[in-house]
Write an enzyme that holds these catalytic residues in place. Structure first.
Site, short mmCIF file in Angstrom:
data_model
loop_
_atom_site.label_atom_id
_atom_site.label_comp_id
_atom_site.label_asym_id
_atom_site.label_seq_id
_atom_site.Cartn_x
_atom_site.Cartn_y
_atom_site.Cartn_z
N ASP A 107 7.02 -30.67 -90.67
CA ASP A 107 8.17 -30.06 -91.26
C ASP A 107 7.98 -28.84 -91.67
OD1 ASP A 107 6.80 -30.35 -93.41
OD2 ASP A 107 8.07 -31.94 -94.55
N GLU B 98 14.32 -31.61 -92.80
CA GLU B 98 13.71 -30.54 -92.05
C GLU B 98 12.53 -31.23 -91.27
OE1 GLU B 98 13.94 -31.19 -95.39
OE2 GLU B 98 12.17 -30.51 -96.42
#
Lengths: 213, 124, 301
Positions: free
Chosen positions: C177, C220
């Site tokens: 991420d 994300e």
């Protein structure tokens, strides 16, 4: 007003059962000889129900299966109704092997599921066509068919449509247990005639029996 | 000579159909039974000339009845009347000593043909 | 010409009649046009003489069934794609090499109801099939980034996992991420955040093989499935991802932004009971990478 409830006598049930028995015997013999599908069709049972009782009846009949697939196909002629083929889940895999379906495309994601589903439909189509075809032949009719549909796919027995038939109308349900000889698959075939073919069916049964008076 | 026929089938309609196809010359006696066990008992008591036997029946099925009947009388003429006409099934009952298999539905022609075969066989 | 025969020749569907020996008795104009075989040439010949690819067990079985029982048979496009290898008419759609067809067989009888022949209908469903294809494609993709979505990932992960366990093959997973992504959103706005997501996923999608899968797992967070890859090779690749992203400058409305990613790697080595555990392991590794300072790779076998 059209009469809504037809009375079907015990004699009529008996002769219908005999005709089914003969038709299924011929169907099984032809399936073995012509198409190399070896199936045992057990003695059929006849029930006369009202449309409203139908889904409850079917649910009860298949309550032994925890997981199942149902194939539906309608037939139309003077002899008219719906055929339901009930397979236990996992039958798809066995049928793929039985039909020797080619595996060329198993690479694509999801193709195996599709192959199983198509095999269920193909066997359903042939089995229903053989049984209904031989029956209508004995009764002196020619029927046409809708394409087969998988109406329940690998589900517990929850979804049997409630609105299959007019709740007030008579439906004759013919049930038979079948097994494929060389495979460990058995299932049920239900033929449900619609109300408007009951009167015709009764006439045909009488005509059939006349030969033996 | 009076002929004695035994018809074993759980369906009354089916017995009626068969009966109507059997040509009757002179006096004939018809015995009927609605399952394999009853059929076997009548068979033992009455020693029919010709027995017509259905295969799928309650209490005792036709295959078992056939075996018991042949045990009781190895020379008995037993004709299996069935809708199950797969080659395999026919071979099976023939191996058990059935005289012939009559395909359902019976017709006057198909029944006469088989009865002729019985006559020929008996004359030998 | 009778009205019916005009109809048969103008209707936008292929019509064929075969006798009981599967010799052609009728071949309509649609079939002539698409096959390039004139009716006079094919009538009287065995269908298989011109189309040997039709001579399969399944096709024969269904023909016999129709001729014996009078039922109908259906060959759907979904599994078979086509019966007759005809070139697709619609040139705009190059997804399919051959015309996609939905075909049906049915019986034809004489006056005494004896089945004497069978008919075959051929429908061109190429356009429909490509729409369906596109819909399916949309259903597996993440709308923003265009990489696969989480639903597809989970399905694919389970399938790949089974396959690799069954054949004892290598299989690895990278979870990563974007570090401090919330700060990017808070400082530069969500649209900028979206821009970064697209930039990062696009870059990584370009670095993987055709047989690998990159999916957006959540906000994300991304996940990369690497078939036939052991954990050592996956760790090397993860490090390349990290360096590449760290060296990338994102220009959003004249602002230059640099982000880093943290990565967790896990690989199949026999002791994973399910695909979920493998994924959890990669997630744990990612968590460890975050905990030890971010912008780094942690592998857990």
């Amino acid at each position: 007003m059209e009469q809504q409830v037809c009375h079907v006598t015990e004699d009529e049930k008996d002769i219908l059962q005999e005709i089914m028995n003969i038709a299924f015997g011929k169907a099984a013999a032809d399936l073995a000889e012509v198409i190399n599908i070896f199936v045992v069709l057990n003695v059929p049972r006849i029930q006369v129900l009202k449309g409203a009782e139908l889904s409850g009846y079917l649910r009860e009949e298949i309550s032994d299966f925890s997981d199942l697939s149902i194939i539906e196909q309608n037939f139309r002629g003077k002899f008219r109704g719906s055929a339901f083929l009930v397979f236990p889940s996992g039958a798809g895999k066995e049928l793929v092997a039985m039909l020797d379906a080619d595996h060329e495309e198993t690479f694509e994601s999801g193709t195996i599921d599709l192959l199983e589903k198509e095999s269920l439909m193909e066997v359903g189509n042939i089995l229903i066509g053989a049984c209904v075809g031989k029956m209508s032949e004995l009764l002196g009719d020619v029927v046409t068919y809708s394409p087969p549909k998988v109406v329940v796919e690998n589900h517990p027995n929850e979804i049997i449509p409630n609105n299959l038939f007019n709740p007030e109308y008579t439906a004759i349900v013919m049930k038979t247990l079948f097994q494929f000889d060389d495979r460990n698959i058995s299932g049920f075939l239900f033929l449900v005639t619609t109300h408007d073919s009951v009167a015709w069916l009764q006439q045909s049964l009488a005509r059939f029996l006349e030969q033996y008076e | 000579m009076a002929k004695k026929f035994l018809l074993v089938d759980d369906s009354p309609i089916s017995r009626k159909m068969l009966k109507s196809c059997i040509p009757v010359e002179g006096v004939a006696e018809f015995l009927e039974a609605g399952d394999g066990l009853k059929g076997l008992n009548v068979f033992k008591e009455a020693s029919p000339d010709i027995t017509f036997l259905d295969l799928t029946m309650p209490v005792m099925d036709g295959v078992q009845a056939l075996e018991e009947m042949k045990k009781h009388d190895p020379d008995a003429v037993i004709i299996v009347a069935t809708a199950d006409i797969q080659a395999k099934s026919i071979e099976k009952v023939m191996a058990l000593g059935a005289f012939h298999v009559l395909k359902k539905p019976p017709t006057k022609d198909s029944v006469r043909e088989i009865l002729q075969k019985v006559d020929e066989y008996r004359r030998r | 010409m009778s009205e019916l025969s005009q109809l048969f020749d103008t209707v936008n569907i292929g019509l064929v009649i075969l006798d009981r020996d599967l010799k052609v008795k009728y071949w309509n104009r649609w079939m002539e046009y698409h096959s390039g075989i004139a009716a006079e040439r094919i009538i009287g010949a065995s269908l298989f003489a011109h189309f040997p690819s039709l001579n399969t067990r399944k096709f024969l079985r269904n023909c016999k069934s129709v001729l014996t029982f009078g039922n109908f048979s259906f060959f759907s496009q979904k599994l078979h794609h086509y019966l007759f290898p005809f070139r697709s008419d619609s040139s705009f759609e190059s997804r399919f090499e051959f015309m996609q067809q939905s075909c049906a067989l049915g019986p034809l009888r004489d006056e005494s109801n004896t089945i004497t022949a069978l008919y075959l209908t051929v429908q061109d469903v190429t356009e429909l099939a490509s729409y369906e294809h596109r819909l399916l494609e949309m259903n597996m993709r993440d709308g923003l980034t265009g990489v696969y979505n989480r639903r597809f990932l989970e399905k694919r992960l389970a399938e790949e996992f089974d396959r690799h366990v069954r054949y004892a093959r290598n299989f690895s997973v990278i979870m990563f991420d974007i570090d401090f992504f919330k700060k990017v959103n808070d400082t530069h706005g969500h649209q900028c955040g979206d821009f970064i997501l697209k930039g990062v996923s696009g870059k990584i999608a370009a670095m993987i093989r055709k047989t690998d899968f990159l999916a957006r797992y959540g906000g994300e967070e991304f996940c990369c499935l690497l078939p036939e890859t052991d954990i050592a090779a996956a760790t090397v690749l993860a490090e390349r991802f990290r360096q590449t992203i760290a060296g990338m400058v994102h220009c959003y409305q004249k602002t230059e932004i640099i982000v880093t990613i943290s990565l967790g790697v896990s690989g199949l080595s026999g002791q994973f009971p399910s695909s979920d555990v493998l994924l959890k392991r990669a997630d744990d590794a990612l968590y460890a990478a975050k905990g030890s300072g971010r912008n780094r790779v942690v592998a857990l076998s």
